[in-house]
Design an enzyme around this catalytic site. Structure first.
Site, PDB file in Angstrom:
ATOM      1  N   GLU A  48     -24.993 -10.903  28.390  1.00 15.10           N
ATOM      2  CA  GLU A  48     -24.429  -9.707  27.771  1.00 15.10           C
ATOM      3  C   GLU A  48     -24.898  -8.462  28.524  1.00 15.10           C
ATOM      4  OE1 GLU A  48     -22.625  -6.891  25.751  1.00 15.10           O
ATOM      5  OE2 GLU A  48     -22.179  -9.027  25.469  1.00 15.10           O
ATOM      6  N   CYS A  59       0.823  -1.207   0.000  1.00 15.20           N
ATOM      7  CA  CYS A  59       0.000   0.000   0.000  1.00 15.20           C
ATOM      8  C   CYS A  59       0.858   1.257   0.000  1.00 15.20           C
ATOM      9  CB  CYS A  59      -0.926   0.003   1.227  1.00 15.20           C
ATOM     10  SG  CYS A  59      -2.014   1.442   1.330  1.00 15.20           S
ATOM     11  N   CYS A  67      -9.036 -11.057  22.873  1.00 16.50           N
ATOM     12  CA  CYS A  67      -8.457 -10.096  21.926  1.00 16.50           C
ATOM     13  C   CYS A  67      -7.273  -9.374  22.549  1.00 16.50           C
ATOM     14  CB  CYS A  67      -9.520  -9.083  21.474  1.00 16.50           C
ATOM     15  SG  CYS A  67     -10.243  -8.134  22.819  1.00 16.50           S
ATOM     16  N   GLN A 110     -16.981  -9.754  15.014  1.00 18.19           N
ATOM     17  CA  GLN A 110     -15.626 -10.191  14.696  1.00 18.19           C
ATOM     18  C   GLN A 110     -15.191  -9.558  13.376  1.00 18.19           C
ATOM     19  OE1 GLN A 110     -13.583 -11.741  16.620  1.00 18.19           O
ATOM     20  NE2 GLN A 110     -14.972 -12.490  18.207  1.00 18.19           N
ATOM     21  N   CYS A 163      -0.082   5.901   7.291  1.00 16.86           N
ATOM     22  CA  CYS A 163      -1.381   5.478   7.820  1.00 16.86           C
ATOM     23  C   CYS A 163      -1.202   4.631   9.065  1.00 16.86           C
ATOM     24  CB  CYS A 163      -2.132   4.690   6.750  1.00 16.86           C
ATOM     25  SG  CYS A 163      -3.705   4.020   7.301  1.00 16.86           S
ATOM     26  N   CYS A 223      -2.017   0.076   9.580  1.00 22.20           N
ATOM     27  CA  CYS A 223      -1.133  -1.088   9.480  1.00 22.20           C
ATOM     28  C   CYS A 223       0.238  -0.744  10.044  1.00 22.20           C
ATOM     29  CB  CYS A 223      -0.975  -1.541   8.035  1.00 22.20           C
ATOM     30  SG  CYS A 223      -2.492  -2.142   7.270  1.00 22.20           S
TER      31      CYS A 223
END
Length: 413
Positions: free
Chosen positions: A299, A65, A371, A252, A71, A74
């Site tokens: 939840e 990219c 995560c 996800q 940016c 990434c």
């Protein structure tokens, strides 16, 4: 101390005292030498020279990219596939090792492919000759105006130009948050901090949604999200069940990673019933595990709970949704003892108090999807101290070229 890449790749020999080889990638994406120097833009196999330049090694590739390096979306496009996989693996295994936890089996690391991310939060701002729209620069509020993106799904990227044009004509002075999600009906677009007033702006917003085939266009002008355009109720299919998708709900990031995580949980929880699915969200795992298993989906977010509950009623699957804040009010040992197994997928902070209650229960099977390897390792140590064994561990890199790493894990006692 940080270094910059100053030289193009070349591989001639240098005196050992004048060079240091990069041996690993640190958690934030810098390359690290054996003596602990952090080198921005380096990967294992690169060689740091005494003048601060790099000789690029066999695992250093050209970023695909044009925005890489500016940016903030990434951090690792300069690393080849082998290095990316090793980085994700090491992040998870090092977290476990730091808490003196050894898994009986480490499963193959999963990496999501390019252009597979189905949700993203971008930012837009009106400028003198239009608008800019994209991710922010790393460590800055400056917005990178995306001309290409190799991580988000093409369906999401195709909406950037028309949204940019709309913000350029109707945006205010501040930055606009742009939430994009790929749903069953198409792209769900949410614009936050953008005020649409008057007939012209309202018609332009509706034309934006209609012309680009949006599943929904939601505006948040400071009073919460309100749908301006939604031809039919927006859903996301989970375990074969269409579940209503409240604006901004958690999902996800990639379908391929979700499929791997679900496959792991189904295998590890086979035969267990009932199952408690804690921090269940919309029912990502619940609807794949339910039937034959009976399942309790717990939840705290009210919109997600209501969506999960409604879908359970329509589907007929044995899912019972419970609205409960597990941080303030975790399931207690006597409640947990009624279940054959527990699955939990908490936010990045982990689930310290709930894990303590699990440790005090008589439960024998726990699946923990995380995560954040650091908070997971802290919680995993508590389980091991309570007599659990870490049977299986899988590193997951669904945020490709990012330093964000996830995992699935299976504990028994």
């Amino acid at each position: 101390m940080r270094y910059r890449v100053l030289s193009p790749p070349h591989y001639e020999a240098h005196h050992l005292s004048d060079t240091s080889e990069i041996i690993r990638i640190a958690a934030k994406g810098d390359g690290v030498t054996a003596d602990g120097k952090h080198v921005s833009g380096a990967v294992p196999g690169d060689v740091l020279r005494s003048d601060g330049s790099l000789d690029l090694g066999p695992h250093h590739v050209s970023p695909p990219c044009r925005h890489f390096g500016t940016c903030g979306g990434c951090q690792l496009q300069h690393a080849d596939e082998v290095t990316l996989r090793q980085f994700v693996t090491d992040r998870v295994l090092n977290a476990a090792e730091g808490q003196e936890i050894t898994p009986e089996e480490v499963l193959e690391t999963h990496l999501s492919p390019p252009r597979s991310r189905r949700r993203a939060t971008l930012h837009a701002m009106r400028i003198a000759d239009g608008a800019v729209l994209g991710f922010r620069e790393s460590g800055s509020h400056r917005i990178v105006d995306l001309a290409e993106c190799h991580v988000i799904a093409p369906e999401l990227f195709d909406t950037i130009a028309p949204i940019r044009d709309f913000v350029g004509k109707h945006g205010g002075k501040g930055a606009v948050d742009v939430e994009l999600t790929l749903t069953d009906q198409g792209v769900d677009c949410g614009l936050k901090n953008l005020t649409v007033e008057g007939l012209e702006a309202t018609e332009a917003a509706l034309e934006l949604a209609q012309r680009n085939g949006f599943a929904r266009l939601t505006l948040d002008m400071g009073f919460g999200p309100e749908a301006m355009w939604e031809p039919e109720p927006v859903t996301i299919t989970l375990g074969g069940v269409p579940v209503g998708f409240p604006s901004g709900s958690f999902l996800q990031a990639t379908q391929d990673a979700e499929a791997v995580m679900i496959a792991d949980t189904r295998e590890w929880l086979q035969g267990a019933s009932p199952i408690a699915d804690l921090f269940s969200g919309l029912g990502t795992f619940a609807y794949s595990l339910a039937d034959p298993a009976k399942l309790l989906a717990v939840e705290a977010a009210r919109d997600a709970f209501l969506a999960c509950k409604s879908a359970a009623g329509r589907s007929g699957k044995p899912v019972h949704a419970l609205h409960r804040d597990l941080f303030r009010n975790p399931l207690q040992p006597d409640e947990l003892n009624r279940f054959g197994a527990v699955l939990l997928d908490p936010p990045r902070a982990g689930a310290k108090d709930q894990i303590d209650r699990i440790a005090e229960s008589t439960l024998e099977r726990v699946v923990y999807v995380s995560c954040n390897p650091s908070s997971w390792a802290r919680d995993a140590k508590r389980l091991v101290e309570a007599g659990f064994t870490l049977k299986k561990l899988r590193p997951v890199g669904q945020f490709r070229w990012s330093t964000h790493v996830e995992l699935t894990s299976y504990f028994t006692r």
